[in-house]
Structure formats: C-alpha cells, structure tokens
Design a protein around this motif. Structure first.
Motif, mmCIF file in Angstrom:
data_model
loop_
_atom_site.group_PDB
_atom_site.id
_atom_site.type_symbol
_atom_site.label_atom_id
_atom_site.label_comp_id
_atom_site.label_asym_id
_atom_site.label_seq_id
_atom_site.Cartn_x
_atom_site.Cartn_y
_atom_site.Cartn_z
ATOM 1 N N ARG A 146 32.845 9.591 93.239
ATOM 2 C CA ARG A 146 31.654 8.734 93.090
ATOM 3 C C ARG A 146 30.454 9.534 92.851
ATOM 4 O O ARG A 146 29.539 9.156 91.973
ATOM 5 N N ILE A 148 30.258 12.559 91.546
ATOM 6 C CA ILE A 148 30.368 13.055 90.390
ATOM 7 C C ILE A 148 30.143 12.048 89.008
ATOM 8 O O ILE A 148 29.398 12.299 88.448
ATOM 9 N N ASN A 149 30.558 10.943 89.396
ATOM 10 C CA ASN A 149 30.334 10.019 88.126
ATOM 11 C C ASN A 149 29.124 9.394 87.914
ATOM 12 O O ASN A 149 28.295 9.444 87.391
ATOM 13 N N MET A 150 28.131 9.490 89.482
ATOM 14 C CA MET A 150 26.861 8.834 89.497
ATOM 15 C C MET A 150 25.948 9.691 89.751
ATOM 16 O O MET A 150 24.788 9.274 89.177
ATOM 17 N N VAL A 152 26.243 13.803 89.000
ATOM 18 C CA VAL A 152 26.609 14.869 88.156
ATOM 19 C C VAL A 152 26.691 14.581 86.888
ATOM 20 O O VAL A 152 25.755 15.092 85.851
ATOM 21 N N ALA A 153 27.311 13.436 86.773
ATOM 22 C CA ALA A 153 27.551 12.884 85.028
ATOM 23 C C ALA A 153 26.380 12.784 84.234
ATOM 24 O O ALA A 153 26.081 13.391 83.215
ATOM 25 N N PRO A 154 25.264 11.989 84.989
ATOM 26 C CA PRO A 154 24.123 11.829 84.266
ATOM 27 C C PRO A 154 23.296 12.903 84.158
ATOM 28 O O PRO A 154 22.634 13.285 82.946
ATOM 29 N N LEU A 174 19.284 7.570 91.489
ATOM 30 C CA LEU A 174 20.708 7.843 91.463
ATOM 31 C C LEU A 174 21.560 8.406 92.599
ATOM 32 O O LEU A 174 22.642 7.598 92.893
#
Lengths: 181, 181
Positions: A146, A148-150, A152-154, A174
């Motif tokens: 969660r 990483i997706n929310m 790190v990814a952005p 975020l």
C-alpha cells in the motif's frame, strides 16, 4: 544476465567489482553517459574489457548494477518516534534524492537492468523496518504494498513523466491517505 | 529538441513525418531497438538521413516522438454511465496496453524525450473528459492530479519497477480510494 549479489566483502572478486564500480561513477561525473564505453571503464579500473564482459555481459547491465548499488541506503530510516513521522522523513529523503539529476539517472538505469524488481525490494526493506517499529502499537499498520502504490509510485512517476516532482504538501497528503484505512 | 506538434494533416510535411514514423514502427517490429539506425530509417522511409536529423535532431528524439504518437488514444474514454465505471474502464485498458511489450517500450522512450510531461498531458486530457461528464452530478469529483497520483502512477510504477504489474483487484481498490475523499 543477472545482477551479481552477495559477493563476500574484501574478497578479490569484491575488490575488482568495487574498482569497476568506482571507475563507472567517476566517468559518469565527467562525461555524458552515452559516451561512456567498456574499454574506457576497463582502463580506469585497471582491468581488461573481457573481465567486464564476463561479469556483466554488457554495458547497460553494468550501469544498472552501479545504479542499484547507489540506490542501496547507507543507513536505517530515521526513527522519529511516530509511524507518520518515520514515513514522512523517509519519503521526503527519497523524493529529494530521486529528483536530483543522479537520482533520475539511477531510476532510468534500473529500469534497463535485468532485475528492476530489485529496486522495489530495497524500498520494501526500508519500509518494513519502519513498520516493524510499530508492530506492537494499537495503530492499524498499512501494508508495504500500500505504501509503495500510494507514496513511492507517485513520487517516482512524477519525477519521470511530469513537468514537476511532487510538492511536499502533496507527498504529505498521500502519506495521510495511505495511513488512514 | 522539442517534439514537433500540430502539423497540418495531409500537408507535405505531415506525409513525410508519417512515412518516417511508419518506417520506425516497422523496423521496431523486426529488430532490436538498439540496432535501429537513422540511415536505416531513412532508406525505408525514402528520405535522406539529413531530413531526419533536421527535423528531430537525433534518434532518441525521433523514437520518443513515435512513442508519444502511439500513446495518443484513438477514441474518447468509454462512457459506462457512472464515474467509477468510466475510470475503471479507462484504467483497465491503460494497464492492459502499457503492460504489453510495446507499452513498456513506449514508457521507456517517452522518458527519454525532450517532453516527457506530454505523456501526462495526454492522460490528463482523457481523465478530464471523464470528469466533465459528471460535473453536474452531486458526486464529489476527484481532481485529475489525484487520479494521476493514485491510479496512473502505481499502474506505471509497477510495470516499470516491480516483478508484476498491478492486479485488477488492486487497481479497483486504488480507484475506490481515489474516489472517496
């Protein structure tokens, strides 16, 4: 070709690897990366080009390996005393490092490596250390995925594809969304 | 060098551009991208290499331009009758296309272009069309930036850096979080 991991520190092989890595880092500071060649690196590292080809297969694998080594953090994430504080401190430093010119180069090189997933493993390891600090608390912990997706990814997406990286305020928002579930 | 936009369709210049773009697409289907050269493209497109250099400056700018052109959607996002449905349909198609081998290549090439932000403009345009469909409803609409950070970014990040792309369930969950505020 797989990135070589787990060499015993101090061994002959590790010393050769370190001298080749240093040569790459020094050359990348001095000249455009598209102009760096294996023979150049070999001369600077005091090895033959075939040593490099034998170990890494080709230049892009070597560059990716150097990039991954630079991505590996020097220390544990800062301990601020709260989960939100630790995640913020880690994410701010990550945003800061990755949006620099060397950071962007690392992100590009890692994608070309045979093991881009290794980059996520490094990040996961850091986030896991933070989460374990609070595993006894009554707080609901987010999963590493969660975060990483929310978070790190952005951070990475905006660095690579957008006109401007995330602003600190956006990053904090975020993180708040990722921590509330 | 900037990516050339807004050429009048059907003009001489547009026809030359289209024949060069086609030549690149055909060559990329047949051979490794690292082996594609400007003279090869020129022969196939029936132009001189200097035409290509004059217009694009170098090979990586041309490849990025072709990648951006392929990224431009053929049609408006599907209208399913609900905001969640439209975002899901759009995001599922985007995940599907970008996790294919040609999709990954597009993502890599776009990063090397002079205008990687253009990729975000295309995506923003699509999401904006969806949001405008529901601008009169009583629903609280997310911003385009929120959708990019929380839905597009993890989709792309996982494709580029992780061992596996987002699963459909994860994608739906991220959309739900982005729509709830």
């Amino acid at each position: 070709m797989a990135i070589k991991e787990g060499l015993r520190p101090g061994g002959r092989s590790a010393r050769v690897q370190e001298s080749i890595h240093s040569a790459v880092r020094e050359l990348l500071e001095k000249q455009e990366r598209s102009t760096v060649t294996v023979p150049q690196i070999a001369v600077r590292a005091g090895v033959t080009p075939s040593t490099i080809y034998r170990r890494w297969g080709d230049l892009s694998t070597l560059l990716a390996d150097v990039a991954l080594a630079r991505m590996r953090p020097d220390s544990e994430p800062a301990n601020t005393g709260s989960l939100r504080g630790d995640i913020r401190a880690w994410a701010e430093q990550y945003l800061d490092e990755m949006s620099s010119e060397p950071g962007r180069t690392i992100l590009r090189d890692v994608q070309c490596s045979a093991t881009p997933g290794f980059c996520v493993s490094i990040i996961s390891g850091q986030l896991q250390i933070i989460l374990e600090r609070y595993s006894d608390s009554s707080e609901m912990l987010p999963s590493v995925d969660r975060l990483i997706n929310m978070v790190v990814a952005p951070t990475v997406f905006r660095i690579l594809f957008s006109a401007a990286p995330l602003a600190a305020g956006e990053l904090h928002q975020l993180i708040d969304i990722a921590l509330h579930q």
